[in-house]
Scaffold this active site. Sequence first.
Site, short mmCIF file in Angstrom:
data_model
loop_
_atom_site.label_atom_id
_atom_site.label_comp_id
_atom_site.label_asym_id
_atom_site.label_seq_id
_atom_site.Cartn_x
_atom_site.Cartn_y
_atom_site.Cartn_z
N ASN A 8 0.87 -1.18 0.00
CA ASN A 8 0.00 0.00 0.00
C ASN A 8 0.91 1.23 0.00
O ASN A 8 1.44 1.61 1.04
CB ASN A 8 -0.89 -0.03 1.25
N TRP A 9 1.09 1.80 -1.19
CA TRP A 9 2.02 2.94 -1.31
C TRP A 9 1.44 4.23 -0.74
O TRP A 9 2.14 5.24 -0.63
CB TRP A 9 2.40 3.15 -2.78
N LYS A 10 0.16 4.22 -0.42
CA LYS A 10 -0.51 5.43 0.12
C LYS A 10 -0.25 6.61 -0.81
O LYS A 10 -0.24 6.45 -2.02
CB LYS A 10 -0.10 5.68 1.57
N HIS A 93 -9.92 1.36 4.62
CA HIS A 93 -8.66 1.55 5.36
C HIS A 93 -8.91 2.55 6.50
O HIS A 93 -9.68 3.49 6.35
CB HIS A 93 -7.58 2.07 4.41
N GLU A 95 -7.28 4.94 7.54
CA GLU A 95 -7.03 6.35 7.18
C GLU A 95 -8.21 6.93 6.43
O GLU A 95 -8.50 8.13 6.54
CB GLU A 95 -5.73 6.46 6.37
N GLU A 161 -6.16 -4.83 10.62
CA GLU A 161 -5.14 -3.80 10.86
C GLU A 161 -5.50 -3.01 12.11
O GLU A 161 -6.26 -2.03 12.04
CB GLU A 161 -5.08 -2.83 9.67
N GLY A 167 1.68 2.32 11.05
CA GLY A 167 2.67 3.39 10.92
C GLY A 167 3.31 3.82 12.22
O GLY A 167 3.92 4.88 12.31
N SER A 207 2.65 -1.91 10.78
CA SER A 207 4.08 -1.95 11.11
C SER A 207 4.74 -3.28 10.76
O SER A 207 5.56 -3.80 11.53
CB SER A 207 4.32 -1.59 12.58
N GLY A 228 2.53 -1.14 4.51
CA GLY A 228 2.56 0.29 4.17
C GLY A 228 3.99 0.77 4.04
O GLY A 228 4.64 0.59 3.01
N GLY A 229 4.49 1.38 5.10
CA GLY A 229 5.81 2.01 5.10
C GLY A 229 6.92 1.14 4.50
O GLY A 229 7.73 1.62 3.69
P1 PGA Z 1 2.26 0.41 7.89
O1 PGA Z 1 0.84 0.64 7.16
O2 PGA Z 1 2.82 -0.87 7.34
O3 PGA Z 1 3.07 1.61 7.51
O4 PGA Z 1 1.99 0.33 9.34
C1 PGA Z 1 -0.03 -0.44 6.93
C2 PGA Z 1 -1.28 0.07 6.30
O5 PGA Z 1 -1.67 1.21 6.56
O6 PGA Z 1 -1.92 -0.65 5.51
#
Ligand code: PGA
Length: 245
Positions: A8-10, A93, A95, A161, A167, A207, A228-229
Site C-alpha cells: 500500500n504505497w498510500k 482503510h 485512514e 489492521e 505506521g 508496522s 505500508g511504510g
Molecule cells: P504500515 O501501514 O505498514 O506503515 O503500518 C499499513 C497500512 O496502513 O496498511
Amino acid sequence: MKNIIIANWKLNPATLKEAKQLFDAVKKDIKKNKNVQVVICPPFVYVPCSMFHVSWLALGAQNVSSEEKGAFTGEVSVDQLKDLGVEYVIVGHSERRKYFGETNEIINKKLQRVLAVALHPIFCIGENTGEDKQEVLKQQLTEGLKNISENDVKNVVIAYEPVWAIGTGNSCSVDQLMASVVLIKNIISKLYTQEIADQVAILYGGSVTSKNSGDYLFGAGINGLLVGGASLKAEEFINIITSAN
Ligand code: PGA
C-alpha cells in the site's frame, strides 16, 4: 492458497520517476518468488502505467467510489478500475475512516460495488487503542458485510489492521494476532457458516517489517500481509516477499 503480500504505497512517491525507480528495484524479486501473490496498490494516477501490467503481478487500488457513475467530482469508479486491469481494491482503510469520514455504511456500499464487478475487495478492519476489540470487529464486519451473499463473501480478503499498529512501529504480537484471527473467524461463522469462515482469506497489516513478516505468516497462520511504510523501501519489501515465499 498462495500468500498475498500487498504493497500500500498510500500517497507516495511524489513523482512518476520515483515510482518507476521503486518498482524497478523490486520487480525482479516479485517475479522470482512464484509462491507469493504480490499486489501493488499505487496512487490512482500511476495505475495505468504499463510497468504494472505484467502477468506476474496483481494491480490494486487504494480506494474506490461508492457510486457507480455520474456527477461525483473527484471520484473513481469500479468500472474504471476494472477497465484498467485492477484486480484488488482496498476498502475501509483506517485512514479513509479517520480522515475522510468513511462509515461502515459507505464501506458496505463500496464492498458491494467491488464484488458486483468481480474484483477482490481488501476489507480493512481493526480497533483503536482503548476500544473494545470484540465490539469494534463485530460491528465493522456485521455492518460492512451487510447484504453480501455467501457466494460473494468468499471473494472478500479481510485485512486485520489494528489502528494502533499502523505506521507506529508498535506491531501486534503473534499471540495477539492469533487471538484476533480466531475472533474474526468466529464473527464470520455467525454471520455466515463455519465453512465460509475457514475459507475467507485473512491478512495482517500494521508496522510489518522483514523482521516480523515470517512470524506473522507462519506463526499466526494468516494468508498474507498488507504492508505500508516497508513497501516503499525496496530492500525491505523484497525481504518481506522472500519471507513469504
Ligand atoms: P504500515 O501501514 O505498514 O506503515 O503500518 C499499513 C497500512 O496502513 O496498511
